[in-house]
Every structure is written in structure tokens, then in C-alpha cells.
Write an enzyme that holds these catalytic residues in place. Structure first.
Site, PDB file in Angstrom:
ATOM      1  N   ASP A 106       0.826  -1.203   0.000  1.00  0.00           N
ATOM      2  CA  ASP A 106       0.000   0.000   0.000  1.00  0.00           C
ATOM      3  C   ASP A 106       0.864   1.259   0.000  1.00  0.00           C
ATOM      4  OD1 ASP A 106       0.866  -0.125   2.627  1.00  0.00           O
ATOM      5  OD2 ASP A 106      -1.134  -0.175   3.516  1.00  0.00           O
TER       6      ASP A 106
ATOM      7  N   GLU B 299       9.391  -3.909  10.595  1.00  0.00           N
ATOM      8  CA  GLU B 299       9.847  -2.617  10.068  1.00  0.00           C
ATOM      9  C   GLU B 299      10.338  -1.726  11.194  1.00  0.00           C
ATOM     10  OE1 GLU B 299       8.374   1.169   7.319  1.00  0.00           O
ATOM     11  OE2 GLU B 299       7.132  -0.640   7.445  1.00  0.00           O
TER      12      GLU B 299
END
Length: 266
Positions: free
Chosen positions: A46, A181
């Protein structure tokens, strides 16, 4: 002709100690180039909301956007495993999650990616029962940027054990992959060693089982000029996009990327 990459392939690479390469792609051409030059996993992220659509976050991206780009990636793909993001609020309820996942799988995804923590364990199990493998994104989850108060390193201090426990619980629930992340390298390495499934890192140091970057970042392309610490421009010393992607694959495989300057400490 090489066999298609599957989750079984990735599990074998982890067991053998060989690093896994993942790169984002959003269209047929880049999908073809990446998968033809050794990228094992294509992430239809995304992140397209920022690098393609020009938004300042991923939040405006819709499930229709994701299905459209997943279908385009599938058409150009040369055997890579395709992982597609469930965008913001596409999994707000269980019924909505099923419908969103069905759209992505029918468009060509092999795995769906969800952002979240241990509260997703039941969802992971239910998706598995319906033939939908999941990759769970933890650490800095961009869809929660407003909760975090910005793009900040996660899993430091007291939060480290919570993140570790979440990863272990999600793996036990049946997640096919984890993506970490912006977490300290030591924590990512510890998680990778603790779970049997592949752990992919972005800003998580060299101890993860594989690495992912946003395609535009690794090609040195940016709308804002702001480059995250964990990014390396592989286009800088290469004559073509194809050779830059091949250089990225080689660097991940031989362990030269990520280097120390790309890591975060505890």
C-alpha cells in the site's frame, strides 16, 4: 524454466540460512524485471499510495486500488511469490477481512499482508482455515502512523518483549511470514531465531531471514527528497534498472546489505 517460488521454497531458504529477497512492485513491467532478476517475493504494497498516487501516507489506498495493482503485477510476474497488502480498514471486521482477502487472492496474490499484533492471532487462524496464507507486519506499521505520532523506531526498551511475544504468538497461530519494520537489529535477530517461519526485515538489520525495500527507494527515486536511514540507492552505481535490481538481490544474498549504517540500535 525455474520453478515458481512458494512458501515451501521460502521455508527451505530459511532452514538453509540463505537470505530471502523481497521488493515492492505495482505494475506488470517492474514485476517482470524484478522476478526475472532473482527477486523471490514481490510485495504489492500500500506504499503505492505514496510513491504512485502522491499521498503523504498509505491511508487513502483502497482495496480496489490494491486488487487492480495486484492483477497487474500478476500479469508480468515470472514465478515470484506475490504478497499483497490489506489497506487501511480493509480488515475492520472479520467479514470484511474475508471479502478483502478474496479480492486480493482472486486478483493474483499468494499471500495477504496485515498490519497488527497479537490481536490478529484469531484472524490468522481463520484465514488459514479458508486457504489464505498471511504475512503479519509488525514494528512500525504505517497504517498506525497517527497512533505512533510519526514514523518512529518501534520495539525499544520495555516494548521489545511485547513485540517478541506478539511475533511468537502469531507464528504459533499459523502466520506464514512476518515482516518487521524499523526495529532494533538485535530484536529482529532474536525473533528470527525464535520462530520457524521466514522473518523479513526493513530497517531491522541483517539478522532477519530476508530483506524488503520499496522499489522506488532502492532506485533513488523520491517525491520528497527524504530518504529513510535503512534505504540504499542501488541505482547509483549501476547502468540500468535491471542491473540495480540484480545488485540488490546479490547484496541481500551475500549479506552486504543491510550494512551497519542501515541499522537501528535498542
Amino acid at each position: 524454466m525455474k520453478p515458481n517460488i512458494t512458501l515451501t521454497t521460502l521455508n527451505k531458504l530459511k532452514q538453509q540460512g540463505e537470505k530471502i529477497t523481497m521488493l515492492t512492485s505495482y505494475d506488470a513491467t517492474f514485476s517482470h524485471v524484478a522476478s526475472s532478476h532473482g527477486v523471490e517475493v514481490i510485495l504489492v504494497g500500500d506504499s503505492l499510495g505514496m510513491v504512485l498516487q502522491g499521498h503523504d501516507s498509505t491511508l487513502p489506498v483502497s482495496i480496489a486500488d490494491m486488487a487492480y495493482h495486484t492483477a497487474a503485477v500478476k500479469r508480468g510476474n515470472q514465478g515470484a511469490l506475490i504478497v499483497s497488502d490489506l489497506p487501511f480498514m480493509a480488515a475492520a471486521t472479520l467479514e470484511q477481512t474475508y471479502a478483502s482477502c478474496a479480492q486480493l487472492m482472486q486478483a493474483g496474490a499468494h499471500v495477504v499482508k496485515l498490519e497488527g499484533g497479537t490481536w490478529l492471532a484469531d484472524t490468522v487462524q481463520r484465514l488459514n482455515e479458508r486457504g489464505i496464507p498471511s504475512c503479519i507486519h509488525l514494528g512500525l506499521t504505517p497504517q498506525s502512523v497517527n497512533v505512533f505520532g510519526g514514523y518512529k523506531v518501534q520495539g525499544r526498551g520495555d516494548a521489545a518483549q511485547k513485540l517478541f511475544d506478539d511475533c511468537c504468538e502469531l507464528a504459533a497461530a499459523g502466520a506464514a511470514m512476518l515482516l518487521l519494520e524499523c526495529v532494533p537489529s538485535e530484536l529482529a535477530s532474536r525473533i528470527s531465531q525464535a520462530v520457524e517461519i521466514p522473518v523479513i526485515g526493513i530497517g531491522a538489520g541483517p539478522g532477519a531471514d530476508g530483506q524488503v525495500l520499496v522499489l522506488h527507494d532502492m532506485l533513488g527515486l523520491s517525491l520528497t527528497g527524504r530518504v529513510p536511514k535503512f534505504v540504499k540507492n542501488f541505482m547509483q552505481d549501476q547502468p540500468s534498472i535491471s542491473s540495480a535490481i540484480a545488485a540488490y538481490v546479490k547484496a541481500v544474498k551475500d549479506g552486504s546489505f543491510p550494512a551497519q549504517e542501515h541499522e537501528f540500535s535498542a
